[in-house]
Design a protein around this motif. Structure first.
Motif, short mmCIF file in Angstrom:
data_model
loop_
_atom_site.label_atom_id
_atom_site.label_comp_id
_atom_site.label_asym_id
_atom_site.label_seq_id
_atom_site.Cartn_x
_atom_site.Cartn_y
_atom_site.Cartn_z
N VAL A 1 -24.13 82.94 -14.98
CA VAL A 1 -25.59 83.04 -14.79
C VAL A 1 -26.22 82.35 -15.99
O VAL A 1 -25.92 82.68 -17.13
N ASP A 2 -27.08 81.39 -15.69
CA ASP A 2 -27.49 80.45 -16.73
C ASP A 2 -28.99 80.54 -17.01
O ASP A 2 -29.79 79.91 -16.32
N ASN A 3 -29.37 81.37 -17.97
CA ASN A 3 -30.74 81.36 -18.47
C ASN A 3 -31.78 81.59 -17.36
O ASN A 3 -32.73 80.84 -17.24
N LEU A 4 -31.59 82.66 -16.60
CA LEU A 4 -32.52 82.94 -15.49
C LEU A 4 -33.86 83.43 -16.00
O LEU A 4 -33.92 84.33 -16.83
N GLU A 5 -34.91 82.84 -15.49
CA GLU A 5 -36.28 83.28 -15.76
C GLU A 5 -36.86 83.65 -14.42
O GLU A 5 -37.03 82.78 -13.56
N LEU A 6 -37.17 84.91 -14.25
CA LEU A 6 -37.54 85.34 -12.90
C LEU A 6 -38.42 86.57 -12.97
O LEU A 6 -38.11 87.51 -13.70
N THR A 7 -39.51 86.56 -12.20
CA THR A 7 -40.31 87.78 -12.08
C THR A 7 -40.34 88.17 -10.63
O THR A 7 -40.72 87.38 -9.77
N THR B 1 -25.72 88.65 -11.36
CA THR B 1 -27.13 88.92 -11.70
C THR B 1 -27.48 90.36 -11.33
O THR B 1 -28.06 91.09 -12.14
N LEU B 2 -27.08 90.75 -10.13
CA LEU B 2 -27.36 92.11 -9.67
C LEU B 2 -26.69 93.15 -10.56
O LEU B 2 -27.29 94.18 -10.90
N ARG B 3 -25.45 92.86 -10.94
CA ARG B 3 -24.71 93.81 -11.78
C ARG B 3 -25.35 93.96 -13.16
O ARG B 3 -25.29 95.02 -13.77
N MET B 4 -25.97 92.90 -13.64
CA MET B 4 -26.67 93.00 -14.92
C MET B 4 -27.93 93.85 -14.78
O MET B 4 -28.26 94.64 -15.65
N VAL B 5 -28.61 93.70 -13.62
CA VAL B 5 -29.82 94.49 -13.40
C VAL B 5 -29.47 95.98 -13.28
O VAL B 5 -30.16 96.84 -13.80
N SER B 6 -28.35 96.27 -12.61
CA SER B 6 -27.98 97.68 -12.44
C SER B 6 -27.31 98.26 -13.67
O SER B 6 -27.15 99.47 -13.77
N ASP C 1 -43.20 95.11 -12.46
CA ASP C 1 -42.36 94.07 -11.89
C ASP C 1 -40.98 94.11 -12.56
O ASP C 1 -40.84 94.60 -13.67
N LEU C 2 -40.00 93.55 -11.86
CA LEU C 2 -38.69 93.36 -12.46
C LEU C 2 -38.68 91.95 -13.05
O LEU C 2 -38.94 90.98 -12.34
N ARG C 3 -38.43 91.87 -14.36
CA ARG C 3 -38.50 90.55 -15.00
C ARG C 3 -37.19 90.24 -15.72
O ARG C 3 -36.71 91.06 -16.51
N LEU C 4 -36.63 89.11 -15.40
CA LEU C 4 -35.41 88.65 -16.08
C LEU C 4 -35.84 87.52 -17.02
O LEU C 4 -36.46 86.55 -16.60
N ALA C 5 -35.53 87.69 -18.29
CA ALA C 5 -35.99 86.71 -19.28
C ALA C 5 -34.79 86.07 -19.96
O ALA C 5 -34.06 86.72 -20.72
N GLY C 6 -34.53 84.83 -19.61
CA GLY C 6 -33.41 84.09 -20.22
C GLY C 6 -32.07 84.74 -19.95
O GLY C 6 -31.13 84.62 -20.74
N LEU C 7 -31.96 85.42 -18.82
CA LEU C 7 -30.74 86.20 -18.54
C LEU C 7 -29.54 85.27 -18.33
O LEU C 7 -29.57 84.36 -17.51
N THR C 8 -28.51 85.55 -19.11
CA THR C 8 -27.32 84.68 -19.12
C THR C 8 -26.06 85.53 -19.12
O THR C 8 -26.01 86.57 -19.78
N LYS C 9 -25.06 85.11 -18.34
CA LYS C 9 -23.76 85.77 -18.42
C LYS C 9 -22.67 84.71 -18.50
O LYS C 9 -22.57 83.83 -17.64
N ARG C 10 -21.88 84.83 -19.57
CA ARG C 10 -20.74 83.93 -19.73
C ARG C 10 -19.46 84.74 -19.62
O ARG C 10 -19.37 85.83 -20.17
#
Ligand code: ATP
Length: 384
Positions: free
Chosen positions: A30-36, A56-61, A14-23
């Motif tokens: 992007v504020d503390n994303l928790e997502l599976t 969010t997408l740019r962080m994943v890529s 799975d693709l899992r985002l854990a506390g993903l944040t971008k300031r």
């Protein structure tokens, strides 16, 4: 553990985002994303312009470094990996095909870069997948927008990414082509079985294609679920207004009886199922979708047990073929939207006094302390 080959591709997970944040400076995009995002699913990130989808997408890529948090693909932490070392490909709105290469070579590009010698079979099967094998020797400028987008898709898929990111991929196409491509994209995703993460501000597009939609608002996930769940049971006023239209009526919970909650609104008693009502006491916002609401001229025609609001006056009736869309003004000044399917019933003209009614099982109850207008008018210009 997932396995990995030399190109950094890994299998499974799975693709899992854990506390993903971008300031960006003091601004949190992007504020503390928790997502599976389950492997093999078609997932949509839906939200108004500026809510943080693309970031969010740019962080994943790997094009943007997170300020905090981690990105996992299966068991692998890919947060620090360079973009080309991630098993992720992106399809953008502006196809970004190489104009000097023909279609075959555009699709072959990723294979050739990896040193694959015999590309013919794979390129042909990719072109077959997007049903454009007959155009292999054309240049990108000799294709329509929809065809170019399908080539961009083939060019990304040939790299066998674990996750395909789609950033408003159909945004440049006209409405009819967009509809065709939505069906096409869904077919291709089912056929290849990869995880697709699709970013869009177009709710209809998200609902048509995705298994799961995450509605984003100001860098956070407002609600996540299947299109039906989100539509039928929105959890916030933002989702109720942003995804489709809702009639939202402020009221107060008067009590609970069995599996129904009684609400007082504008001096009238309304009910909602307890299982569909989030608050249990105090202020509530009662919601009902326009197509679940009906109007009658005589109160005697309201079915027994239905919720009713009396004394309404039709202020607009728009016949749009499949349905008539009414706007009914209540004595409170509130306006209720009613979409009545065109089954040949007489159209009520503006000025007609009507009773608005709906089955209590079709309504939902939201926390009454929220902004009732949230999500109603966001993104108007780009959502057109
Ligand atoms: P759209 O649908 O318009 O592309 P989006 O939801 O994809 O919107 P993002 O592009 O992720 O939104 O941007 C989120 C917020 O972060 C916006 O307010 C944007 O102005 C801001 N932002 C994005 N990139 C930067 C940057 N490099 N520097 C400063 N602010 C940025």
């Amino acid at each position: 553990m997932s396995t990995q080959d030399v190109a950094g591709r890994s299998e499974g997970g799975d693709l899992r985002l854990a506390g993903l944040t971008k300031r960006f400076g003091s601004f949190t995009a992007v504020d503390n994303l928790e997502l599976t995002i389950p492997q093999g699913s078609f997932f949509a990130l839906l939200g108004a312009s500026g809510c943080g989808k693309t970031t969010t997408l740019r962080m994943v890529s790997g094009l943007e470094a997170p300020s905090a948090g981690k990105i996992f693909l299966g068991d692998e932490d890919v947060t620090g990996r360079r973009p080309y070392r991630r098993p992720v490909n992106t399809v953008f709105q502006n196809y970004a095909l190489f104009p000097h290469l023909d279609i075959f070579e555009n699709v072959a590009f990723g294979l050739r870069r990896r040193g694959v010698k015999d590309v013919k079979k794979q390129v042909e099967s990719m072109l077959d997948l997007v049903e454009l094998g007959h155009l292999a020797r054309r240049k990108p400028t000799q294709l329509s927008g929809g065809q170019q987008q399908r080539i961009a898709l083939a060019r990304a898929l040939i790299n066998e990414p674990q996750v395909l990111l789609l950033d408003e991929p159909l945004g440049a196409l006209d409405l009819k082509l967009r509809r065709q491509m939505q069906i096409e994209l869904k077919r291709i995703q089912l056929e290849v079985g990869l995880t697709f993460v699709h970013v869009t501000h177009d709710q209809e597009e998200a609902m048509t294609m995705a298994d799961t939609i995450a509605v984003m608002n100001q860098g956070r996930i407002e609600q996540m679920g299947s299109p039906e769940e989100l539509y039928e049971n929105p959890g916030t006023t933002f989702v109720a207004n942003f995804l489709g239209q809702s009639n939202l009526i402020p009221g107060t919970i008067a009590g609970t009886s069995g599996d129904t909650v009684e609400v007082t609104a504008h001096g009238q008693k309304l009910t909602v199922l307890a299982s569909r009502c989030r608050p249990t006491s105090g202020p509530v916002i009662l919601g009902v979708r326009p197509e679940k609401v009906q109007i009658v001229v005589a109160e005697a025609d309201v079915p027994e047990g239905a919720n009713r609001l009396t004394g309404g006056v039709v202020i607009d009736a728009s016949f749009i073929g499949v349905s008539t869309q009414y706007l009914v003004k209540l004595p409170s000044g509130e306006e209720i939207s009613v979409f009545e399917q065109n089954t040949g019933r007489e159209i009520q003209r503006p000025g007609t006094e009507v009773v608005v009614h709906w089955d209590p099982s079709q309504g939902f109850g939201l926390d009454g302390t929220q902004d009732i207008e949230a999500g109603a008018d966001v993104d108007e210009e780009s959502a057109a």
